[in-house]
Scaffold this motif. Structure first.
Motif, PDB file in Angstrom:
ATOM      1  N   PHE A  36       0.619  -1.265  -0.047  1.00 27.16           N
ATOM      2  CA  PHE A  36       0.272  -0.292   0.696  1.00 27.16           C
ATOM      3  C   PHE A  36       0.873   1.086   0.053  1.00 27.16           C
ATOM      4  N   THR A  37       1.464   2.011   0.697  1.00 27.61           N
ATOM      5  CA  THR A  37       2.310   2.752   0.804  1.00 27.61           C
ATOM      6  C   THR A  37       3.254   3.175  -0.083  1.00 27.61           C
ATOM      7  N   ASP A  38       4.008   1.914  -0.985  1.00 31.64           N
ATOM      8  CA  ASP A  38       4.242   2.369  -2.250  1.00 31.64           C
ATOM      9  C   ASP A  38       4.267   2.063  -3.530  1.00 31.64           C
ATOM     10  N   LYS A  39       2.254   1.535  -3.699  1.00 30.30           N
ATOM     11  CA  LYS A  39       2.676   1.355  -5.188  1.00 30.30           C
ATOM     12  C   LYS A  39       1.199   2.090  -4.983  1.00 30.30           C
ATOM     13  N   VAL A  40      -0.075   1.819  -4.211  1.00 32.33           N
ATOM     14  CA  VAL A  40      -1.027   3.291  -4.256  1.00 32.33           C
ATOM     15  C   VAL A  40      -1.437   4.248  -4.252  1.00 32.33           C
ATOM     16  N   GLN A  41      -1.685   4.630  -5.815  1.00 35.16           N
ATOM     17  CA  GLN A  41      -1.392   6.930  -5.280  1.00 35.16           C
ATOM     18  C   GLN A  41      -2.748   6.696  -4.690  1.00 35.16           C
ATOM     19  N   VAL A  42      -2.235   8.259  -4.440  1.00 34.95           N
ATOM     20  CA  VAL A  42      -3.164   8.799  -3.243  1.00 34.95           C
ATOM     21  C   VAL A  42      -3.281  10.617  -3.826  1.00 34.95           C
ATOM     22  N   LEU A  84       2.525   7.466  -0.817  1.00 39.11           N
ATOM     23  CA  LEU A  84       2.560   7.643   0.827  1.00 39.11           C
ATOM     24  C   LEU A  84       4.324   7.541   1.183  1.00 39.11           C
ATOM     25  N   ASN A  85       4.859   7.044   0.572  1.00 38.24           N
ATOM     26  CA  ASN A  85       6.667   6.569   0.482  1.00 38.24           C
ATOM     27  C   ASN A  85       7.299   7.934  -0.789  1.00 38.24           C
ATOM     28  N   ASN A  86       6.429   8.370  -1.633  1.00 39.61           N
ATOM     29  CA  ASN A  86       6.566   9.389  -2.535  1.00 39.61           C
ATOM     30  C   ASN A  86       5.804  10.068  -2.904  1.00 39.61           C
ATOM     31  N   LEU A  87       5.624  11.440  -1.359  1.00 39.54           N
ATOM     32  CA  LEU A  87       4.640  11.480  -1.526  1.00 39.54           C
ATOM     33  C   LEU A  87       4.865  13.072  -1.857  1.00 39.54           C
ATOM     34  N   GLN A  88       3.739  14.191  -2.580  1.00 44.44           N
ATOM     35  CA  GLN A  88       4.348  15.188  -2.858  1.00 44.44           C
ATOM     36  C   GLN A  88       3.190  16.567  -2.607  1.00 44.44           C
ATOM     37  N   ILE A  89       3.634  16.985  -1.731  1.00 41.90           N
ATOM     38  CA  ILE A  89       3.646  18.165  -1.322  1.00 41.90           C
ATOM     39  C   ILE A  89       2.884  19.395  -2.049  1.00 41.90           C
ATOM     40  N   GLU A  90       1.724  19.989  -2.533  1.00 42.58           N
ATOM     41  CA  GLU A  90       1.692  21.143  -3.676  1.00 42.58           C
ATOM     42  C   GLU A  90       1.376  22.826  -2.661  1.00 42.58           C
ATOM     43  N   ASN A  91       1.595  23.748  -2.823  1.00 44.03           N
ATOM     44  CA  ASN A  91       0.695  24.873  -2.446  1.00 44.03           C
ATOM     45  C   ASN A  91       0.410  24.752  -1.198  1.00 44.03           C
ATOM     46  N   ASN A 135       9.935  12.148   1.148  1.00 44.93           N
ATOM     47  CA  ASN A 135      11.050  10.175   0.204  1.00 44.93           C
ATOM     48  C   ASN A 135      11.069   8.892   1.345  1.00 44.93           C
ATOM     49  N   ASN A 136       9.854   8.084   1.654  1.00 45.32           N
ATOM     50  CA  ASN A 136      10.410   7.194   2.648  1.00 45.32           C
ATOM     51  C   ASN A 136      10.105   7.681   3.889  1.00 45.32           C
ATOM     52  N   LEU A 137       8.859   8.109   3.970  1.00 47.30           N
ATOM     53  CA  LEU A 137       8.172   9.025   4.933  1.00 47.30           C
ATOM     54  C   LEU A 137       8.048   7.950   6.258  1.00 47.30           C
ATOM     55  N   PHE A 138       7.584   6.848   5.538  1.00 51.67           N
ATOM     56  CA  PHE A 138       6.337   5.374   6.432  1.00 51.67           C
ATOM     57  C   PHE A 138       7.368   4.080   5.767  1.00 51.67           C
ATOM     58  N   ASP A 139       8.697   4.495   5.084  1.00 46.40           N
ATOM     59  CA  ASP A 139       9.799   2.851   5.753  1.00 46.40           C
ATOM     60  C   ASP A 139      11.190   2.929   6.911  1.00 46.40           C
ATOM     61  N   SER A 150      14.114  11.585   2.963  1.00 48.08           N
ATOM     62  CA  SER A 150      14.849  12.934   2.500  1.00 48.08           C
ATOM     63  C   SER A 150      13.692  13.516   2.152  1.00 48.08           C
ATOM     64  N   MET A 151      13.714  14.863   2.276  1.00 43.92           N
ATOM     65  CA  MET A 151      12.573  15.934   1.670  1.00 43.92           C
ATOM     66  C   MET A 151      13.069  16.541   0.880  1.00 43.92           C
TER      67      MET A 151
END
Length: 377
Positions: A242-248, A285-292, A309-313, A319-320
């Motif tokens: 889930f944390t690596d493949k499901v797109q949020v 969740l492990n490669n999450l982009q936060i915009e604006n 990157n790797n927030l839940f791993d 890294s951020m």
């Protein structure tokens, strides 16, 4: 008219006999199980021929591994059309459920959850025989009381993901059409195993084979209030990772989050603090982009775009990357906001600058800060 009424009364009396209720329940479940390959058992089914009110007791649904998928202690409703019911089209008025237990599980190396596999049986995607309609279930309203929910994944080191108790739900237009589920949740309340209780959740919910949608989402906990929308896109086999493949995809507007409540799921933020924010988010969740992002917490204000990157791993380095429009804060305010991520990374000279503003690109790891920002004090 009197004769019809007498027949209905006598029929209702007959249908109240335990032996008749048991046989009626067997007939209904055998029809559904035969048509869709499910394993549903109902101990008793009672129907009033006067009001068409219907009650089911001890409903058991097995998953494909013969374990419990769902159990209902008692369900009360009213039939909208007896002709449609006889034809396999399940249409009801308001449904009241007392004592639901939903056990959602992903077995070892399974491509989907047991609930996803069960729903897929209702429509396997193959052409149906002429005259064979898709599975259809509709309820004008749905109310759950005294209910529980469990979500586990045997592919994880710690299989238990979520466990809810005292689950109560009020929803409208609950519909299952083949593998699609949709409803309007007016109010959902529950207690979680992580000490974050949901006082109210409201949303327009849709589930399909490849995505889940939470439109017009509103969540209120003891200390947080979230407003926006949320969507998960996936292939069935992605759910095992889930944390690596499901797109949020998420949007939050004018929301407030208590960092103590986030720490129940990811212990990386300051204690006793709240943040007001608006943002859009996308990715895994492990490669999450936060915009604006626009965030305010105490004397700290943050605007910009961020990639985590790797927030839940816990096995991979965090890294951020940031494109900072401006961060107005102090050394101790910023470190206190994210002590686990920034505690060993912020340069010591920032202590002497008091309140300062940062603009520009930056990369932060667990041990370093690489930046070309402009700093004004």
């Amino acid at each position: 008219m009197l004769i019809i009424l007498v027949i209905c009364v006598l029929g209702t009396v007959v249908l109240s006999l335990p032996a008749v209720q048991t046989r009626l329940a067997q007939y209904v479940t055998e029809r559904i199980n035969k048509d869709f390959g499910t394993d549903i058992q109902v101990d008793r089914l009672r129907i009033s021929l006067i009001s068409w009110n219907t009650a089911l007791k001890d409903v058991y649904i097995a998953d494909y591994q013969k374990d419990t998928l769902a159990y209902i202690r008692e369900l009360n409703t009213s039939i909208l059309s007896l002709r449609d019911l006889a034809g396999g089209k399940l249409e009801f008025g308001d449904i009241e459920v007392d004592g639901l237990y939903l056990n959602m599980k992903t077995y070892k190396d399974a491509p989907d959850t047991n609930l996803g596999i069960f729903i897929s049986k209702l429509d396997d995607g193959k052409p149906r025989k002429p005259g064979t309609p898709p599975f259809y279930f509709f309820a004008e309203g749905l109310e759950l009381y005294n209910s529980r929910f469990s979500l586990t994944d045997e592919n994880l080191e710690n299989p238990e993901i979520l466990r809810f108790k005292r689950l109560e739900v009020e929803a409208d237009d609950f519909t299952i059409l083949g593998p699609q589920v949709r409803t309007r949740i007016r109010d959902l309340r529950m207690e979680t195993s992580r000490n974050v209780n949901i006082h109210k959740l409201a949303t327009d919910f849709t589930y399909q084979r490849d995505h889940m949608n939470f439109d017009s989402l509103y969540i209120r906990t003891p200390e947080s209030e979230l407003k926006g929308s949320l969507r998960f896109d996936y292939k069935r086999e992605d759910l095992a990772e889930f944390t690596d493949k499901v797109q949020v995809t998420a949007l939050f507007e004018e929301s407030t989050i208590a960092l103590d409540e986030i720490n129940q799921f990811y212990d990386g933020f300051g204690k006793g603090r709240k943040a007001q924010f608006s943002t859009q988010a996308s990715g895994t969740l492990n490669n999450l982009q936060i915009e604006n992002l626009l965030l305010v917490s105490d004397n700290t204000g943050i605007r910009g775009n961020f990639e985590f990157n790797n927030l839940f791993d816990t096995q991979a380095p965090f890294s951020m990357q940031a494109q900072i429009r401006d961060i107005t804060t102090s050394y101790f305010q910023l470190r206190g906001l994210m002590p686990r991520l920034l505690g060993n990374s912020l340069p010591e000279f920032l202590k002497r600058m008091g309140q300062f503003t940062i603009r520009g690109p930056a990369e932060i790891t667990e041990t370093s800060v690489n930046t070309q920002v402009n700093i004004q004090s």
